[in-house]
Design an enzyme around this catalytic site. Sequence first.
Site, PDB file in Angstrom:
ATOM      1  CG  HIS A  66      46.446  25.615  40.337  1.00 32.91           C
ATOM      2  ND1 HIS A  66      46.392  24.941  41.535  1.00 32.91           N
ATOM      3  CD2 HIS A  66      47.370  26.584  40.518  1.00 32.91           C
ATOM      4  CE1 HIS A  66      47.225  25.474  42.397  1.00 32.91           C
ATOM      5  NE2 HIS A  66      47.846  26.476  41.808  1.00 32.91           N
TER       6      HIS A  66
HETATM    7  P1  TYD Z   1      44.371  24.203  46.405  1.00 31.18           P
HETATM    8  O1  TYD Z   1      44.645  25.263  45.407  1.00 31.18           O
HETATM    9  O2  TYD Z   1      43.411  23.131  45.999  1.00 31.18           O
HETATM   10  O3  TYD Z   1      45.726  23.540  46.879  1.00 31.18           O
HETATM   11  P2  TYD Z   1      46.820  22.799  45.983  1.00 31.18           P
HETATM   12  O4  TYD Z   1      46.816  23.507  44.652  1.00 31.18           O
HETATM   13  O5  TYD Z   1      48.065  22.993  46.728  1.00 31.18           O
HETATM   14  O6  TYD Z   1      46.434  21.389  45.843  1.00 31.18           O
HETATM   15  O7  TYD Z   1      43.888  24.899  47.726  1.00 31.18           O
HETATM   16  C1  TYD Z   1      43.158  24.222  48.715  1.00 31.18           C
HETATM   17  C2  TYD Z   1      42.052  25.149  49.231  1.00 31.18           C
HETATM   18  O8  TYD Z   1      42.626  26.256  49.935  1.00 31.18           O
HETATM   19  C3  TYD Z   1      41.213  25.734  48.116  1.00 31.18           C
HETATM   20  O9  TYD Z   1      39.868  25.735  48.542  1.00 31.18           O
HETATM   21  C4  TYD Z   1      41.709  27.151  47.989  1.00 31.18           C
HETATM   22  C5  TYD Z   1      42.171  27.482  49.393  1.00 31.18           C
HETATM   23  N1  TYD Z   1      43.275  28.464  49.490  1.00 31.18           N
HETATM   24  C6  TYD Z   1      43.041  29.667  50.131  1.00 31.18           C
HETATM   25  O10 TYD Z   1      41.926  29.960  50.613  1.00 31.18           O
HETATM   26  N2  TYD Z   1      44.077  30.553  50.245  1.00 31.18           N
HETATM   27  C7  TYD Z   1      45.302  30.296  49.735  1.00 31.18           C
HETATM   28  O11 TYD Z   1      46.223  31.145  49.861  1.00 31.18           O
HETATM   29  C8  TYD Z   1      45.516  29.040  49.045  1.00 31.18           C
HETATM   30  C9  TYD Z   1      46.871  28.722  48.460  1.00 31.18           C
HETATM   31  C10 TYD Z   1      44.470  28.150  48.953  1.00 31.18           C
END
Ligand code: TYD
Length: 135
Positions: free
Chosen positions: A51
């Site tokens: 992302h």
């Molecule tokens: P995600 O962005 O998919 O993780 P990565 O990019 O590391 O693979 O995040 C996983 C889940 O956690 C998603 O539902 C969003 C949530 N999240 C939060 O609620 N708070 C946060 O600070 C972060 C980083 C993620």
Amino acid sequence: MSELGEMIELQALGDSRGGLVVAEAQKNIPFEIKRVYWIHGTQEGVERGFHAHKALRQVAVAVSGSCEMVLDDGKNTESIPMESSVTGVVIEPGVWHYMKDFTAGCVLLVFADDYYDETDYIRKYDEFKELKNRI
Ligand code: TYD
């Protein structure tokens, strides 16, 4: 040297007893820190991230183990080895990023300048490219 993500040297204060590393807002971290999170226990072969953010600035540090941070500004891609607990990489807004090649036990610590906000995420690569082509 990194073109897409500035590398930041944190303050290493370790001595013969072991390591100690300090990160301070507006000193070695170039913003006020509103949120800290860490990625750990990543399963073998798993890649994460994929992302870009519209406004969020972050600094990532592999405080234990190592992984690879891939940055993409829509024109160039760069793969940065994250293998020092004293060195961070700045992930600027508008930079598509993902992490791969996590070693078992890798802990990737991330400082962010704002609270979690799903509306700040661009999670579709097509959308990211489209946005980049417009500016
Ligand atoms: P995600 O962005 O998919 O993780 P990565 O990019 O590391 O693979 O995040 C996983 C889940 O956690 C998603 O539902 C969003 C949530 N999240 C939060 O609620 N708070 C946060 O600070 C972060 C980083 C993620």
